[in-house]
Design a protein around this motif. Sequence first.
Motif, PDB file in Angstrom:
ATOM      1  N   GLY A  74       9.249  26.269  21.048  1.00 39.74           N
ATOM      2  CA  GLY A  74       9.547  27.241  22.099  1.00 39.74           C
ATOM      3  C   GLY A  74       8.754  27.026  23.373  1.00 39.74           C
ATOM      4  N   GLN A  75       7.622  26.351  23.248  1.00 42.21           N
ATOM      5  CA  GLN A  75       6.791  26.061  24.423  1.00 42.21           C
ATOM      6  C   GLN A  75       5.849  24.917  24.088  1.00 42.21           C
ATOM      7  OE1 GLN A  75       3.219  26.696  24.815  1.00 42.21           O
ATOM      8  NE2 GLN A  75       3.096  27.148  22.627  1.00 42.21           N
ATOM      9  N   MET A  76       5.335  24.259  25.112  1.00 41.14           N
ATOM     10  CA  MET A  76       4.304  23.240  24.923  1.00 41.14           C
ATOM     11  C   MET A  76       3.536  23.048  26.217  1.00 41.14           C
ATOM     12  SD  MET A  76       6.599  19.709  24.718  1.00 41.14           S
ATOM     13  CE  MET A  76       5.255  18.649  24.274  1.00 41.14           C
ATOM     14  N   THR A  77       2.339  22.547  26.107  1.00 43.13           N
ATOM     15  CA  THR A  77       1.499  22.249  27.257  1.00 43.13           C
ATOM     16  C   THR A  77       1.448  20.738  27.425  1.00 43.13           C
ATOM     17  OG1 THR A  77       0.172  24.211  26.845  1.00 43.13           O
ATOM     18  CG2 THR A  77      -0.808  22.526  28.246  1.00 43.13           C
ATOM     19  N   ALA A  78       1.537  20.279  28.661  1.00 43.91           N
ATOM     20  CA  ALA A  78       1.497  18.840  28.940  1.00 43.91           C
ATOM     21  C   ALA A  78       0.884  18.620  30.315  1.00 43.91           C
ATOM     22  CB  ALA A  78       2.905  18.252  28.888  1.00 43.91           C
ATOM     23  N   TRP A  79       0.504  17.388  30.584  1.00 45.54           N
ATOM     24  CA  TRP A  79       0.006  17.026  31.905  1.00 45.54           C
ATOM     25  C   TRP A  79       1.176  16.656  32.799  1.00 45.54           C
ATOM     26  CZ3 TRP A  79      -4.617  17.451  34.166  1.00 45.54           C
ATOM     27  CH2 TRP A  79      -5.710  17.733  33.355  1.00 45.54           C
ATOM     28  N   GLN A  80       1.244  17.284  33.972  1.00 47.17           N
ATOM     29  CA  GLN A  80       2.228  16.905  34.982  1.00 47.17           C
ATOM     30  C   GLN A  80       1.670  15.699  35.728  1.00 47.17           C
ATOM     31  OE1 GLN A  80       3.213  19.953  37.823  1.00 47.17           O
ATOM     32  NE2 GLN A  80       4.613  18.641  38.931  1.00 47.17           N
ATOM     33  N   TYR A  81       2.522  14.717  35.987  1.00 47.58           N
ATOM     34  CA  TYR A  81       2.123  13.496  36.687  1.00 47.58           C
ATOM     35  C   TYR A  81       2.779  13.448  38.067  1.00 47.58           C
ATOM     36  CZ  TYR A  81      -0.507  11.052  33.105  1.00 47.58           C
ATOM     37  OH  TYR A  81      -1.489  10.669  32.221  1.00 47.58           O
ATOM     38  N   ALA A  82       2.082  12.817  39.007  1.00 50.38           N
ATOM     39  CA  ALA A  82       2.589  12.642  40.370  1.00 50.38           C
ATOM     40  C   ALA A  82       2.059  11.328  40.921  1.00 50.38           C
ATOM     41  CB  ALA A  82       2.147  13.806  41.256  1.00 50.38           C
ATOM     42  N   VAL A  83       2.719  10.822  41.943  1.00 43.38           N
ATOM     43  CA  VAL A  83       2.277   9.590  42.597  1.00 43.38           C
ATOM     44  C   VAL A  83       1.116   9.929  43.526  1.00 43.38           C
ATOM     45  CG1 VAL A  83       2.944   7.701  44.131  1.00 43.38           C
ATOM     46  CG2 VAL A  83       4.577   8.579  42.453  1.00 43.38           C
ATOM     47  N   LYS A  84       0.018   9.183  43.372  1.00 44.90           N
ATOM     48  CA  LYS A  84      -1.178   9.358  44.198  1.00 44.90           C
ATOM     49  C   LYS A  84      -1.724   7.990  44.568  1.00 44.90           C
ATOM     50  CE  LYS A  84      -2.916  13.633  42.128  1.00 44.90           C
ATOM     51  NZ  LYS A  84      -4.070  14.260  41.492  1.00 44.90           N
ATOM     52  N   HIS A  85      -2.598   7.960  45.551  1.00 46.86           N
ATOM     53  CA  HIS A  85      -3.307   6.732  45.899  1.00 46.86           C
ATOM     54  C   HIS A  85      -4.549   6.614  45.027  1.00 46.86           C
ATOM     55  CE1 HIS A  85      -1.068   5.424  49.437  1.00 46.86           C
ATOM     56  NE2 HIS A  85      -0.927   6.710  49.718  1.00 46.86           N
ATOM     57  N   GLY A  86      -4.756   5.445  44.427  1.00 43.67           N
ATOM     58  CA  GLY A  86      -5.960   5.191  43.651  1.00 43.67           C
ATOM     59  C   GLY A  86      -7.127   4.899  44.574  1.00 43.67           C
ATOM     60  N   GLN A  87      -8.297   4.668  44.007  1.00 43.18           N
ATOM     61  CA  GLN A  87      -9.481   4.394  44.812  1.00 43.18           C
ATOM     62  C   GLN A  87      -9.344   3.123  45.632  1.00 43.18           C
ATOM     63  OE1 GLN A  87     -12.951   4.542  42.330  1.00 43.18           O
ATOM     64  NE2 GLN A  87     -12.936   6.774  42.258  1.00 43.18           N
ATOM     65  N   ASN A  88      -8.554   2.166  45.148  1.00 40.46           N
ATOM     66  CA  ASN A  88      -8.352   0.925  45.894  1.00 40.46           C
ATOM     67  C   ASN A  88      -7.184   1.029  46.883  1.00 40.46           C
ATOM     68  OD1 ASN A  88      -6.161   0.897  44.214  1.00 40.46           O
ATOM     69  ND2 ASN A  88      -6.615  -1.062  43.264  1.00 40.46           N
ATOM     70  N   GLY A  89      -6.542   2.201  46.960  1.00 43.44           N
ATOM     71  CA  GLY A  89      -5.445   2.414  47.894  1.00 43.44           C
ATOM     72  C   GLY A  89      -4.065   2.183  47.317  1.00 43.44           C
ATOM     73  N   ASP A  90      -3.992   1.586  46.122  1.00 43.28           N
ATOM     74  CA  ASP A  90      -2.695   1.345  45.493  1.00 43.28           C
ATOM     75  C   ASP A  90      -2.105   2.654  44.986  1.00 43.28           C
ATOM     76  OD1 ASP A  90      -2.970  -1.355  45.931  1.00 43.28           O
ATOM     77  OD2 ASP A  90      -3.569  -1.824  43.876  1.00 43.28           O
ATOM     78  N   LEU A  91      -0.778   2.742  45.020  1.00 41.27           N
ATOM     79  CA  LEU A  91      -0.103   3.915  44.472  1.00 41.27           C
ATOM     80  C   LEU A  91      -0.116   3.845  42.951  1.00 41.27           C
ATOM     81  CD1 LEU A  91       2.957   4.213  46.867  1.00 41.27           C
ATOM     82  CD2 LEU A  91       0.934   5.673  46.787  1.00 41.27           C
ATOM     83  N   GLN A  92      -0.246   5.003  42.322  1.00 38.14           N
ATOM     84  CA  GLN A  92      -0.249   5.089  40.869  1.00 38.14           C
ATOM     85  C   GLN A  92       0.293   6.434  40.426  1.00 38.14           C
ATOM     86  OE1 GLN A  92      -4.390   4.440  40.054  1.00 38.14           O
ATOM     87  NE2 GLN A  92      -5.004   6.466  40.716  1.00 38.14           N
ATOM     88  N   GLN A  93       0.797   6.484  39.194  1.00 41.55           N
ATOM     89  CA  GLN A  93       1.195   7.746  38.567  1.00 41.55           C
ATOM     90  C   GLN A  93      -0.058   8.319  37.935  1.00 41.55           C
ATOM     91  OE1 GLN A  93       5.176   8.214  39.413  1.00 41.55           O
ATOM     92  NE2 GLN A  93       4.155   9.585  38.068  1.00 41.55           N
ATOM     93  N   ALA A  94      -0.484   9.490  38.379  1.00 45.65           N
ATOM     94  CA  ALA A  94      -1.736  10.060  37.894  1.00 45.65           C
ATOM     95  C   ALA A  94      -1.534  11.511  37.476  1.00 45.65           C
ATOM     96  CB  ALA A  94      -2.800   9.975  38.993  1.00 45.65           C
ATOM     97  N   PRO A  95      -2.372  11.990  36.544  1.00 44.56           N
ATOM     98  CA  PRO A  95      -2.276  13.395  36.139  1.00 44.56           C
ATOM     99  C   PRO A  95      -2.562  14.306  37.327  1.00 44.56           C
ATOM    100  CG  PRO A  95      -3.955  12.221  34.851  1.00 44.56           C
ATOM    101  CD  PRO A  95      -3.431  11.283  35.847  1.00 44.56           C
TER     102      PRO A  95
END
Length: 122
Positions: A74-95
């Motif tokens: 009926g329900q669950m908890t999960a991490w939502q992911y989004a595109v962000k810049h990493g420390q080196n500037g590369d794009l990544q899917q991150a929590p």
Amino acid sequence: MSNLSRRNALAGGALAVLLTTTAQPAFSEDKGMTKLFKIITVKDEIVIGLDAAELSQVGGDDAGAVARALASKGQMTAWQYAVKHGQNGDLQQAPLRQVGLLANSSLRVEPYTTTYAIVPHQ
């Protein structure tokens, strides 16, 4: 159809085939990797990530297992992911944040692939 438009159509089709055959998902099928899923609701869509332990709890590593677990619990908890810049500037899917999912508002669960590196959640 003129030769120029026919040539453009063939070039565009060849490019599409090339892009789809060379694009690889950023995650592997290793047990320790986070797998992404798109949850489609009445209002919007979000991408969630589940690690090996969470996938084990839902009883599988595919979209069907996630959908069945959500429907049965009926329900669950999960991490939502989004595109962000990493420390080196590369794009990544991150929590982004933890979210609660309700079975009655979720219409569909589907696998989600990305060309970006996936950052595991804690």
